[in-house]
Design an enzyme around this catalytic site. Structure first.
Site: not given
Length: 754
Positions: A293-295
């Site tokens: 995932t991203d942040w």
């Protein structure tokens, strides 16, 4: 959308590594497996001393690993770049604790987006958009290879790069992190970067290379609003045909990991889209890498996207959709929730084992079990001249000459030059975001040894010939777009005593959501500065230093010369001075379409039906697409002539490879490099066809009078498109092949479905 073709070329696994993974998985508890799927930020593992220097707290680190069995850590402490030696110490302490029980090393990752982003004593390169403007695969590969070397020297084995989202919306604040607007360019240069980062053997990455992470899968770059991390609405055919293409090319080149789009596409968050994450990316291709995932994006499923009631349900949705590693990043509470979900039967043990297998495979391929850390002293090229030369070359080949009226360029030695504008004396502007810090706001503190535009011109022309009066400056303590009260009169006054004005305009550094804007037009202060200077009658050369194209239609006619340097990195000013002096030649070309008005944003491959001429009678309107500079446009100090376009067949089938050649002659008086661009046009199709598509590019160096034959091998199947049913089709009929102004038609003899 259904599967539309069978992909080939995905590199095979190493049976020995797979056996090691099987053995390790058999020893791991469910809690340890869930922990491998968690990524936390470095800040949680230590703190600052009284001088503000970060140190790893081994007690705190041991507590986190003992309780949560964390598999990965990201980011620089305090989001500010340490030295390579500091990184060596941090990682050694972390790995010692991480490997206590089963010997599983932690996977450390950084956003090394254009070189040593988060290693303060390494080299920064031109941003990816410059690499796109260079149309040079080799420079792209070399810059990635050098980045890998310096990153591994600091004991970091993984970068969240390259970015291949397709920079197709000029409003978007991350345009410069991509290789431009075209799918083929992003695919080719993205693959070159993967090869540079990872080396030739993706199963056995040596100690001078690192894992790459393609991002952001996919459709992230064309939000409906133009604002970062907001929804996109993309035609399914466009998604498959263009946005998927760079990721597929990277997969076929063995990329180790892929990061997922933070937002939603067509109403469904990408982190919840099993069809795109699992079916397209993993099942159809056979890719064995890892999805991250991203942040904090799993949290967004219930805090922003509103498709889950809480974090537990969000994790269930994302992991079942295909997510392998969760970038939390400030809390490990996902680990016990994953355990609960498995025990409740909401996530299968098989799905967990698949995710962990992919994570462990990456760690084994990086040889982290045997070499969890490195020593900076073993990397003698770190921060050295070899890598500096690559950075300079990248800047040199990517800066674009857009206008040269009356041959105002090159500027001869001995001329008096006024350097003005807010970008005239700033390393922050040259490097852009992701430079030593997230927003790049401390760049001038870290990059003092490099030359700003003003400093480079002083060295090139002599300080006695250079006057610096900026007229407009940025508020460096405010938001990226904030400017101080202008003093335009001072610049106008200084112009009276010079021969030429070099106005350095554009943007300050930014990235992601802080870089959103409400008006694509360049600031009024900067445009007023140019207008006032134009009234002096002195010739003006505009230097555009910006992360995305800012509209400047009202001041373009006022300038004799215009150069777009984009974000050229630490040696960008040195390259600019050499080009302006005529010691080097321009060879960059526009990596995107530069708009002339906000209501005419378009890409080079726009469909003919998007451009409607004036209709007579009641419907008296005009829908012409305007542009300031076209994709692929760029001038030189020399001239090039194209001739003898040859195609080896006039009719083809889907299995054919079409050989296309053209002669390119340097018809001017100066050596130079020319990017030769090959386009195709499907003249009649069952879906409205693109006006043209880039199908190949090669960069050649030619001496005055020299002619070279440039050859392309074009697979006929590459001329297929995705139809309304979501399947690939190559239709019977005529195609136009174009290189320069030369065109020839060829015919597909039958219709084929894939």
């Amino acid at each position: 959308m259904s599967a539309c073709t069978v992909y080939a070329g995905v590199p095979s696994k190493d049976p020995k590594i797979e056996s090691k993974i099987d053995n390790l998985l058999s020893k791991m508890t469910l809690e340890e497996k869930a922990g491998q799927m968690i990524q936390l930020v470095t800040d949680l593992f230590g703190g600052n001393d009284k001088k503000g220097v970060f140190h790893i707290d081994e007690h705190k680190t041991d507590s986190i690993f003992s309780r949560y069995k964390v598999g990965s850590i990201l980011n620089a402490p305090n989001t500010v770049a340490p030295t390579a030696k500091q990184w060596e110490d941090y990682v050694a302490r972390i790995q010692k604790i991480s490997m206590k029980r089963l010997g599983i090393p932690c996977l450390m990752g950084l956003d090394q987006n254009h070189g040593s982003t988060y290693i303060s004593d390494g080299i920064l390169y031109p941003q990816n958009i410059n690499m796109g403007a260079s149309f040079n695969r080799e420079i792209t590969r070399k810059a990635a290879e050098a980045t890998a070397y310096e990153t591994r020297a600091a004991s970091i084995p993984w970068t969240f790069n390259p970015t291949v989202d397709l920079g197709r919306d000029q409003r978007w604040p991350r345009i410069y992190e991509n290789f431009g607007e075209d799918a083929y360019v992003n695919a080719q240069l993205g693959a070159a970067a993967v090869l540079g980062f990872q080396g030739a053997d993706h199963n056995h990455v040596d100690q001078q290379h690192i894992a790459a992470c393609m991002k952001h899968y996919m459709g992230y770059s064309v939000p409906w609003t133009g604002k970062d991390r907001t929804p996109a609405f993309i035609a399914p055919a466009e998604l498959r045909e263009k946005h998927f293409a760079p990721f597929l090319e990277a997969i076929n080149n063995g990329v180790h990991s892929v990061m997922v789009n933070s937002a939603s596409v067509n109403g469904l968050p990408m982190h919840a889209n099993k069809e795109l994450l699992t079916d397209w990316l993993k099942v159809e291709t056979g890719w064995d890498g890892m999805l991250i995932t991203d942040w904090a994006d799993v949290n967004n499923l219930y805090t922003r996207e509103m498709i889950a009631k809480d974090k537990k349900e969000a994790l269930c949705i994302a992991i079942n959709a295909g997510i392998d590693m969760v970038m939390e990043p400030y809390s490990a509470d996902a680990q016990p929730l994953i355990v609960e979900l498995v025990k409740e039967g909401k996530i299968s043990q098989e799905r967990i084992d698949d995710a962990v297998r992919r994570i462990l495979r990456m760690k084994f391929r990086l040889d982290l079990f045997a070499h969890p850390t490195q020593k900076v002293k073993d990397y003698p090229k770190f921060g050295g001249n070899d890598f500096a030369q690559i950075s300079y070359d990248g800047a040199l080949e990517s800066e674009i000459l857009l206008k040269n009226e009356g041959n105002v360029l090159p500027i001869k030695k001995g001329k008096k030059i006024l350097i003005t504008g807010p970008n005239a004396n700033s390393m922050r502007c040259l490097d852009g975001g992701w430079s030593y810090t997230w927003q790049g706001h401390l760049t001038d503190q870290f990059a003092e040894k490099y030359n700003t535009i003003y400093e480079a011109f002083c060295k090139k022309y002599g300080k006695e010939n250079i006057t610096l009066v900026q007229g407009v400056t940025y508020n460096q303590t405010g938001k990226y777009f904030e400017e101080n009260t202008p003093n335009i009169d001072s610049a106008v006054k200084a112009a009276k005593n010079v021969d030429v004005i070099v106005a350095c305009i554009g943007e300050n550094s930014y990235t992601e959501t802080p870089g959103n804007l409400t008006d694509l037009t360049l600031s009024e202060n900067q445009r007023n500065l140019v207008k006032a200077l134009a009234k002096t009658g002195k010739p003006i050369v505009l230097v555009l230093n910006e992360g995305r194209p800012r509209i400047i239609a009202d001041i373009v006619p006022l300038a004799k010369g215009i150069i777009d340097i984009l974000l050229p990195g630490s040696f960008g000013a040195d390259a600019l001075a050499d080009l302006v002096a005529g010691e080097k030649n321009f060879s960059g070309k526009m990596p995107y379409t530069y708009p002339s008005e906000i209501n005419s944003l378009a890409n080079y491959d726009f469909k003919k039906s998007q451009e409607v001429g004036t209709m007579e009678g009641a419907y008296d309107y005009d829908a012409k697409i305007t542009q300031q500079w076209a994709f692929g446009y760029g001038l030189s100090y020399t001239t090039y002539k194209y001739s003898n376009l040859c195609i080896d067949k006039t009719s083809f089938t889907k299995d054919d490879v079409i050989t296309i050649s053209v002669d390119v002659t340097n018809s001017g008086k100066m050596a130079g490099k020319e990017s030769v661009l090959l386009y195709s046009s499907d003249l009649i199709a069952s879906m409205v066809p693109d006006g043209r598509r880039l199908r190949g590019f090669e960069k050649v160096e030619l001496m005055p009078g020299e002619t070279r034959t440039v050859c392309f091998k074009l697979k006929a199947s590459d001329l297929a498109f995705v139809g309304y049913d979501g399947k690939w089709i190559l239709e019977e009929g005529d195609f136009r092949i174009q290189i320069g102004q030369l065109t020839k038609n060829i015919t597909c003899s039958s219709t084929y479905k894939f």
